[in-house]
Scaffold this motif. Structure first.
Motif, mmCIF file in Angstrom:
data_model
loop_
_atom_site.group_PDB
_atom_site.id
_atom_site.type_symbol
_atom_site.label_atom_id
_atom_site.label_comp_id
_atom_site.label_asym_id
_atom_site.label_seq_id
_atom_site.Cartn_x
_atom_site.Cartn_y
_atom_site.Cartn_z
ATOM 1 N N GLU A 109 2.173 3.081 -1.597
ATOM 2 C CA GLU A 109 2.609 1.729 -1.261
ATOM 3 C C GLU A 109 1.383 0.960 -0.817
ATOM 4 O O GLU A 109 0.589 1.441 -0.005
ATOM 5 N N ARG A 201 11.380 0.270 12.261
ATOM 6 C CA ARG A 201 11.494 0.124 10.812
ATOM 7 C C ARG A 201 10.767 -1.143 10.371
ATOM 8 O O ARG A 201 10.888 -2.199 10.994
ATOM 9 N N LEU A 203 10.481 -3.381 6.870
ATOM 10 C CA LEU A 203 10.958 -3.633 5.516
ATOM 11 C C LEU A 203 10.301 -4.908 4.992
ATOM 12 O O LEU A 203 10.307 -5.945 5.678
ATOM 13 N N PHE A 261 10.004 10.603 1.193
ATOM 14 C CA PHE A 261 9.871 9.347 0.444
ATOM 15 C C PHE A 261 10.802 9.372 -0.756
ATOM 16 O O PHE A 261 10.991 10.402 -1.394
ATOM 17 N N VAL A 297 15.704 0.243 -2.788
ATOM 18 C CA VAL A 297 14.746 0.313 -1.694
ATOM 19 C C VAL A 297 13.869 1.540 -1.895
ATOM 20 O O VAL A 297 14.367 2.667 -1.999
ATOM 21 N N ALA A 298 12.562 1.305 -1.973
ATOM 22 C CA ALA A 298 11.589 2.397 -1.916
ATOM 23 C C ALA A 298 11.279 2.588 -0.441
ATOM 24 O O ALA A 298 10.712 1.697 0.202
ATOM 25 N N GLU A 299 11.668 3.729 0.111
ATOM 26 C CA GLU A 299 11.641 3.891 1.567
ATOM 27 C C GLU A 299 11.065 5.248 1.936
ATOM 28 O O GLU A 299 11.277 6.240 1.243
ATOM 29 N N GLU A 312 9.649 2.881 6.768
ATOM 30 C CA GLU A 312 9.004 1.750 6.110
ATOM 31 C C GLU A 312 9.519 1.661 4.681
ATOM 32 O O GLU A 312 9.816 2.692 4.065
ATOM 33 N N GLY A 313 9.636 0.444 4.165
ATOM 34 C CA GLY A 313 10.158 0.325 2.814
ATOM 35 C C GLY A 313 9.941 -1.038 2.202
ATOM 36 O O GLY A 313 9.521 -1.989 2.857
ATOM 37 N N GLN A 315 12.018 -3.688 -0.685
ATOM 38 C CA GLN A 315 13.320 -3.935 -1.286
ATOM 39 C C GLN A 315 13.198 -4.738 -2.575
ATOM 40 O O GLN A 315 12.367 -5.637 -2.682
#
Length: 328
Positions: A109, A201, A203, A261, A297-299, A312-313, A315
């Motif tokens: 990321e 968190r 985002l 992940f 969501v890549a989280e 952390e992510g 959207q």
């Protein structure tokens, strides 16, 4: 831009992780590792650097690509070299990497520039026999999220701190804890999630917990769920408009660093018009929730001492029940 760019993905400790779309069974692990040659952590993060440099140079020919390589951008299957490959104009300053020597997976990321505008890129690579067989990307366009990440200066220190042996959990338990987070959302209960009391968190570049200066547009007096910690935020039941999170694709599990992940599809039918907040009462959902849509969501999660310490992510808003591009 054809000049050779060098952007080394640096992390303060070696990461050992595992990728699994359907975790927890030996058969799935055998399926995932089939045909993958030895490629250690440095080897895999080297592929990330090589990919990013080739991307910035608009030249996929610089990459060792397997026949039949699969590439998606924002869930759409494309030819490697399309989309962002033609519009990227530089690499940014914020970056986090993951690597999984057991299954030949690597993830990233970070921030980039697209025709001069900041954006966030999430990248997943799969390597087999020293060639790229899968490339999955999310490009979070719009300058503000990327600018907010870069204002942080660097990723939170917990992402690059290896766990002490006593702080680690098994791979299976880490998957369970991360999955409980999604169960907590759909079941409207933060109490069933093993949150660390220091959990926060981020985002799309914004910290939306323990951050009273941020308000997500609820507009109900002094009620501000972003001012709360992870558990209390989830216990407000404001996420009632998220009726399912499916599929849940857990891609990397790193026992040494304590990181999970993956890519997760949040489905919102648009039929939930209010949230019944304990101690506050019923408050209307924001207009953005009153329509059918899905969000991929890549989280990623930091898990320490059996608790979720950091989240952390990024959207990506999509049409309702959109495919991921990787559905079987």
């Amino acid at each position: 831009m054809r000049a050779e760019l060098v952007w080394i993905c640096v992390i303060t400790a070696v990461v050992s992780s595992v990728s699994a779309a359907r975790p927890n069974t030996a058969a799935n692990q055998n399926e995932l590792t089939k045909g993958i040659s030895s490629c250690d952590y440095d080897c895999l993060t080297g592929y990330i650097d090589q990919y990013l440099n080739a991307l910035a140079a608009h030249d996929p020919g610089r990459l060792p690509i397997a026949d039949g390589v699969k590439f998606t951008e924002n869930t759409i299957p494309l030819k490697l070299g399309d989309a962002l490959w033609g519009t990227i104009s530089g690499l940014g300053t914020y970056k986090i990497c993951f690597a999984d020597p057991q299954t030949g997976q690597a993830g990233f990321e970070g921030t980039i520039r697209e025709n001069g505008t900041p954006a966030i890129l999430v990248l997943r690579l799969k390597v087999a026999n020293r060639k790229l067989t899968e490339v999955e990307t999310i490009v979070r366009r719009g300058a503000k999220p990327a600018e907010d990440l870069e204002k942080l200066g660097r990723p939170n220190q917990v992402w690059v701190e290896p766990l002490k042996p006593a702080e680690r959990s098994s791979r299976q338990d880490m998957l369970k804890y991360a999955n409980q987070y999604f169960e907590g959302i759909v079941k409207l209960s933060g109490d069933i999630v093993p949150f660390d009391e220091q959990c926060n968190r981020i985002l799309d570049g914004t910290q939306d917990t323990n951050n009273p200066s941020y308000n997500e547009g609820w507009g109900h007096g002094s009620f501000n769920p972003a001012a709360m910690g992870c558990r209390d935020n989830m216990n407000t039941r404001i996420w009632a408009y998220i009726k399912s999170i499916d599929p849940r694709r857990f891609m990397v599990v790193d026992e040494k660093m304590g990181i999970v992940f993956g890519f997760f599809m949040f489905n919102h039918p648009g039929t939930v018009k209010e949230a019944d907040v304990p101690g506050v009462g019923k408050i209307p959902m924001p207009p953005s929730a009153l329509r059918p849509f899905s969000v991929e969501v890549a989280e990623f999660f930091k898990i320490r001492n059996g608790k979720i310490r950091q989240i952390e992510g990024v959207q990506l808003s999509l049409a309702y029940k959109s495919p991921t591009g990787w559905d079987k």
